[in-house]
Write a protein that holds these residues in place. Structure first.
Motif, PDB file in Angstrom:
ATOM      1  N   GLU A  74      -6.243  11.455  -3.159  1.00 49.58           N
ATOM      2  CA  GLU A  74      -6.355  11.612  -1.792  1.00 49.58           C
ATOM      3  C   GLU A  74      -6.422  10.108  -1.167  1.00 49.58           C
ATOM      4  OE1 GLU A  74      -7.607  15.180  -3.360  1.00 49.58           O
ATOM      5  OE2 GLU A  74      -8.298  13.152  -3.724  1.00 49.58           O
ATOM      6  N   GLY A  75      -6.610   9.030  -1.917  1.00 52.22           N
ATOM      7  CA  GLY A  75      -6.674   7.718  -1.260  1.00 52.22           C
ATOM      8  C   GLY A  75      -5.445   6.875  -1.486  1.00 52.22           C
ATOM      9  N   PRO A  76      -5.246   5.560  -0.861  1.00 53.87           N
ATOM     10  CA  PRO A  76      -4.262   4.706  -0.834  1.00 53.87           C
ATOM     11  C   PRO A  76      -4.461   3.870  -2.433  1.00 53.87           C
ATOM     12  CG  PRO A  76      -6.143   4.033   0.481  1.00 53.87           C
ATOM     13  CD  PRO A  76      -6.363   5.163   0.207  1.00 53.87           C
ATOM     14  N   TRP A  77      -3.219   3.371  -2.511  1.00 54.86           N
ATOM     15  CA  TRP A  77      -2.981   2.506  -3.589  1.00 54.86           C
ATOM     16  C   TRP A  77      -2.701   0.974  -3.215  1.00 54.86           C
ATOM     17  CZ3 TRP A  77      -5.627   4.306  -7.789  1.00 54.86           C
ATOM     18  CH2 TRP A  77      -5.683   5.905  -8.059  1.00 54.86           C
TER      19      TRP A  77
ATOM     20  N   THR B 218       0.812  -1.235  -0.018  1.00 53.03           N
ATOM     21  CA  THR B 218       0.106  -0.025   0.128  1.00 53.03           C
ATOM     22  C   THR B 218       0.721   1.490  -0.008  1.00 53.03           C
ATOM     23  OG1 THR B 218      -1.788  -1.043   1.028  1.00 53.03           O
ATOM     24  CG2 THR B 218      -1.793   1.189   1.065  1.00 53.03           C
ATOM     25  N   VAL B 219       0.561   2.245  -0.774  1.00 54.13           N
ATOM     26  CA  VAL B 219       1.257   3.425  -1.097  1.00 54.13           C
ATOM     27  C   VAL B 219       0.337   4.362  -1.240  1.00 54.13           C
ATOM     28  CG1 VAL B 219       3.402   2.314  -2.154  1.00 54.13           C
ATOM     29  CG2 VAL B 219       1.463   3.209  -3.632  1.00 54.13           C
ATOM     30  N   THR B 220       0.610   5.803  -0.993  1.00 56.76           N
ATOM     31  CA  THR B 220       0.198   6.855  -1.343  1.00 56.76           C
ATOM     32  C   THR B 220       0.286   7.528  -2.925  1.00 56.76           C
ATOM     33  OG1 THR B 220       1.959   8.534  -0.655  1.00 56.76           O
ATOM     34  CG2 THR B 220       0.182   7.675   0.793  1.00 56.76           C
ATOM     35  N   SER B 221      -0.654   8.365  -3.103  1.00 56.94           N
ATOM     36  CA  SER B 221      -0.299   9.028  -4.347  1.00 56.94           C
ATOM     37  C   SER B 221       0.941   9.768  -4.609  1.00 56.94           C
ATOM     38  CB  SER B 221      -1.565   9.915  -4.687  1.00 56.94           C
ATOM     39  OG  SER B 221      -2.752   9.301  -4.972  1.00 56.94           O
ATOM     40  N   GLU B 222       1.475  10.323  -3.412  1.00 65.30           N
ATOM     41  CA  GLU B 222       2.704  11.067  -3.337  1.00 65.30           C
ATOM     42  C   GLU B 222       3.807  10.036  -3.682  1.00 65.30           C
ATOM     43  OE1 GLU B 222       3.357  13.236   0.273  1.00 65.30           O
ATOM     44  OE2 GLU B 222       5.223  14.147  -0.485  1.00 65.30           O
ATOM     45  N   ASN B 223       3.681   9.015  -3.111  1.00 63.99           N
ATOM     46  CA  ASN B 223       4.679   7.859  -3.247  1.00 63.99           C
ATOM     47  C   ASN B 223       4.710   7.561  -4.807  1.00 63.99           C
ATOM     48  OD1 ASN B 223       3.623   5.964  -0.228  1.00 63.99           O
ATOM     49  ND2 ASN B 223       5.127   7.589  -0.583  1.00 63.99           N
ATOM     50  N   CYS B 224       3.661   7.204  -5.519  1.00 69.81           N
ATOM     51  CA  CYS B 224       3.690   7.068  -6.767  1.00 69.81           C
ATOM     52  C   CYS B 224       4.072   8.062  -7.642  1.00 69.81           C
ATOM     53  CB  CYS B 224       2.102   6.848  -7.414  1.00 69.81           C
ATOM     54  SG  CYS B 224       1.367   5.430  -6.653  1.00 69.81           S
TER      55      CYS B 224
END
Length: 223
Positions: free
Chosen positions: A201-204, A123-129
């Motif tokens: 704003e959600g997780p991936w 699980t990662v955030t959009s910022e991580n992506c």
């Protein structure tokens, strides 16, 4: 810390036992092991599909894309919907030219791209992506890029995965609740597809994959 070391030691012991069994059965030779141990870390990463910059993203496939000769950025999503909407079991009606006109990279007819498909491993955030995509020097092509991947390479997309085409937050459509929406194509096991919107704003999760566009290498002379 002791618990982590203990778990790692147990995992390593299990891998050693498994490797020894494979050697005994002839599935792996000592020459194979010597060759692999002699590789650089970067070479091992490339063979395993693990990104050097972030092991949370694993390369699973590379696609070849050619932007159609009749491509028009301003009307791409309208023409795509007219040609393909009936093929999807779900098609988000907010995927329109009006909502997604401000792609960072606007495609042009005849351009060739390589599209690296990176599966998210945890699980990662959009910022991580976005940090990862920037590390790959990815071209951010938004909904229009996702539509071409579907049109040309949908048969090559592994099933039970979602394929996300990110863009900078300010270029993504913001819904009535204030959420920024990320376009993507979903491929289900039965062969169906959806054209959907996720949330910045959600997780991936490990269901999702990133579409990372890059310029194709120049064709050789005479091609």
């Amino acid at each position: 810390m002791d618990t982590i070391i203990g778990a790692d030691a147990a995992k390593l012991a299990g891998l050693q036992i498994d490797q020894l069994q494979k050697v005994r059965k002839g599935h792996i030779t000592l020459e194979h092991i010597e060759w692999f141990n002699g590789l650089l870390r970067t070479e091992r990463d490339k063979l395993s599909g693990v990104s050097r910059s972030d092991p949370r993203f694993k390369l699973v496939k590379t696609l070849d894309i050619l932007v159609p000769a009749d491509y028009v950025h301003a009307t791409r999503l309208t023409s795509f919907a007219e040609a393909h909407r009936s093929e999807f079991y779900y098609y988000d009606s907010n995927l329109t030219d009006q909502n997604f006109s401000r792609a960072t990279t606007q495609l042009k007819p005849g351009q060739r791209f390589k599209v690296d498909v990176f599966q998210i491993k945890e699980t990662v955030t959009s910022e991580n992506c976005m940090v990862f995509l920037h590390s790959q020097k990815a071209l951010l092509v938004g909904a229009q890029g996702a539509s071409i991947v579907y049109e040309q390479e949908r048969k090559e997309l592994p099933k039970n995965r979602g394929y996300i085409s990110f863009d900078e937050k300010e270029n993504l459509w913001q819904d009535a609740d204030g959420y920024h929406r990320v376009p993507g194509v979903g491929a289900v096991s039965g062969g169906g597809f959806c054209f959907r919107l996720g949330y910045v704003e959600g997780p991936w999760s490990d269901y999702d994959c990133l579409l990372s566009f890059r310029d194709a290498e120049p064709a050789a002379a005479g091609e």
